[in-house]
Design a protein around this motif. Sequence first.
Motif, mmCIF file in Angstrom:
data_model
loop_
_atom_site.group_PDB
_atom_site.id
_atom_site.type_symbol
_atom_site.label_atom_id
_atom_site.label_comp_id
_atom_site.label_asym_id
_atom_site.label_seq_id
_atom_site.Cartn_x
_atom_site.Cartn_y
_atom_site.Cartn_z
ATOM 1 N N THR A 120 43.117 38.985 38.701
ATOM 2 C CA THR A 120 41.787 39.470 39.025
ATOM 3 C C THR A 120 41.932 40.689 39.918
ATOM 4 O O THR A 120 42.653 40.654 40.898
ATOM 5 N N SER A 121 41.227 41.743 39.572
ATOM 6 C CA SER A 121 41.358 42.981 40.320
ATOM 7 C C SER A 121 40.012 43.671 40.410
ATOM 8 O O SER A 121 39.299 43.779 39.419
ATOM 9 N N LYS A 122 39.617 44.104 41.580
ATOM 10 C CA LYS A 122 38.363 44.819 41.746
ATOM 11 C C LYS A 122 38.635 46.317 41.657
ATOM 12 O O LYS A 122 39.545 46.843 42.285
ATOM 13 N N LEU A 151 38.732 41.075 35.213
ATOM 14 C CA LEU A 151 38.485 42.141 36.183
ATOM 15 C C LEU A 151 37.117 41.961 36.814
ATOM 16 O O LEU A 151 36.131 41.702 36.126
ATOM 17 N N VAL A 211 34.324 44.011 38.492
ATOM 18 C CA VAL A 211 33.944 45.427 38.521
ATOM 19 C C VAL A 211 32.483 45.557 38.942
ATOM 20 O O VAL A 211 31.707 44.606 38.836
ATOM 21 N N GLN A 246 48.074 48.054 40.766
ATOM 22 C CA GLN A 246 47.504 46.832 41.326
ATOM 23 C C GLN A 246 48.634 45.837 41.554
ATOM 24 O O GLN A 246 49.344 45.492 40.618
ATOM 25 N N LYS A 275 42.993 50.933 35.944
ATOM 26 C CA LYS A 275 42.662 50.191 37.170
ATOM 27 C C LYS A 275 43.226 48.774 37.164
ATOM 28 O O LYS A 275 43.013 48.007 38.093
ATOM 29 N N TRP A 276 43.894 48.420 36.085
ATOM 30 C CA TRP A 276 44.572 47.117 35.991
ATOM 31 C C TRP A 276 45.727 47.273 35.018
ATOM 32 O O TRP A 276 45.622 47.972 34.008
#
Length: 614
Positions: free
Chosen positions: A33-35, A585, A587, A23, A564-565
């Motif tokens: 912040t990560s989707k 996150l 999600v 990411q 995922k992060w």
Amino acid sequence: QIKERLLSPHRLILQTCELVIPQKATKISETFTSKAEDIDPDAWKNQLIYGDNLLVMQALLGDKLQRYAGKIDLIYIDPPFDSKADYRTKIKLLSSELEQKPSVIEQFAYSDTWQDGTVSYLKMLYPRLYLMRELLSEKGSIYVHVDWHAGHYVKILLDEIFGKENFQNEIIWHYRRWSAPSKYFQRLHDSLFWYAKTEKEKIFNEVYVKPANEEKGVKEKYQKDVDGRLYRWQSLRGERYKIYRDERGVLAGDVWDISYLHPSAKERLSYGTQKPESLLERIIKASSNENSIIADFFGGSGTTASVAEKLKRRWITTDIGKPAIMIMRKRLVDNDSKAFYYQAVGDYQKEVFSTQKEIKKIGDLAQIVLGLYGAMPFSAEESELRNIGRMHGGRTLVYVDSPNKLTGLPTLKKAIELRQSLLGGGWNKVVVLGWNFSFDIADAIREIHKTDKNLEVLVIPPDLMDKLRSKSTYEKLAKSGDVRFSSLQYLTVKPVIKEKIKDDKENELLTITLDNYILLSPDALPIDDKNKKLLDNIIKTNPLALIEYWSIDPDFDGELFCSKWQDYRDNINNTNLQVKITAVLEVPAKKDTRKICVKAVDIFGFESVVIQEV
């Protein structure tokens, strides 16, 4: 004999630890912040593998992964040079958030010293080169990077394994760097031996370079030949011949003038033997095509994987050093690479054991460890196992695991079975001493302790084998009291906060915050006394500063950790030499229980895992 031993049916497999989905960092001061994104399970995934490359290559050729035999189009290796030196990396740390000046701790990276000198070095290299040949495709090539220390001997091995007729070039990488006065001419080049698997089928794409004069701003005058190509005349020893060029430059020769990495270069990482990307770019462009599989079994700082990624090649890279693995993982994440697997097989301790000559058998080593811990081995009549003993005057068993293994749940179960059955059972407790541990060892211990509290797991000092090899005798080492066994490191995380997103029924927010990190005792780490004092201060005042890298799987399935992060200390947004301790996150919303897994890696490469259900 070597062929039969190396290529016999293999049971070795790669233990998949993590699927990393890089990411890219965002410019948020405290959190990222990560989707979460979906991953195609059938698509190719590049591989970063931690472990002894001999075991890795055997696994790649094994029954379950036979697809790699004859499938790799290009192998580049930059092995140790038989330089008789030990290499270290430097780590900058702040002991508290108020400090401005960082402390510097040195840790061991890898050793380039060999038991019987150059002979041992060549014995290490030979079987690995043989396996590389088996992995190469019929159109494949191998480039072996060496220098003056042992290059001539390595060339003889390569002639034997790959065939003298398949030798293509000795490429001279000429570089300039600061020189010191010496009693010999300055050593300003390395050699790369290029062999093809088969001369006729090899991939080779012509490489063009700018002439030296053009790089200095001097334009050469070219004429047009009858076929339209540009050329100029070159004179040598009274004879004239044509030098052709086009808009790309002139065809590259076998002497490459490529700058050595300057200490302040943008691509420079904290790894002493790092090679410039421009060197690997030329090799990869010449001897592979887009989507070719590229391999580097001495990965180091990850230059091969990084360049292969940029040039749209598939890649596999390995290393046995934890500092190298950490540098590579961060580099690939920082470059916003495609998702890749991080896997593990074997460990550095196996390599150390195989290169020392004082202790010949694993059983002998286990008995030495038992003695240093204060336990007494069983007699042959009591047990055939040489890696198990008992504490004097008590009912405590001690089980010593092999340096060739990752201690995990199967080992713990075996130790418990021995406590219940050995010599009629009735033992009060069993202590497991391990060298290397599976990434989920802490979770495995917690699971066992729910029903059985009579198990203790301790870490064998990582530098014990070095002490046995370089310090005096076992008896003197036992008397010194310098050998200390410590408990496993572990991470704690604050309760995860789940929140709804206004006007969004499909997604939700998770807030994950690191709480505390308990490191191994400094006495159990391979660092000197000065660094131990610095480290002890950091442990007391700012333990989370020891976290080098941490990542999150918001939907852990219990088997594959899907990162995922992730965040790490030298991320572009982390200016205070410390990771951000909070992650947010976004999600997909979930009605039932969500299992969140957090993995952290400290500055020494030790991993800890925490699982929370929300």
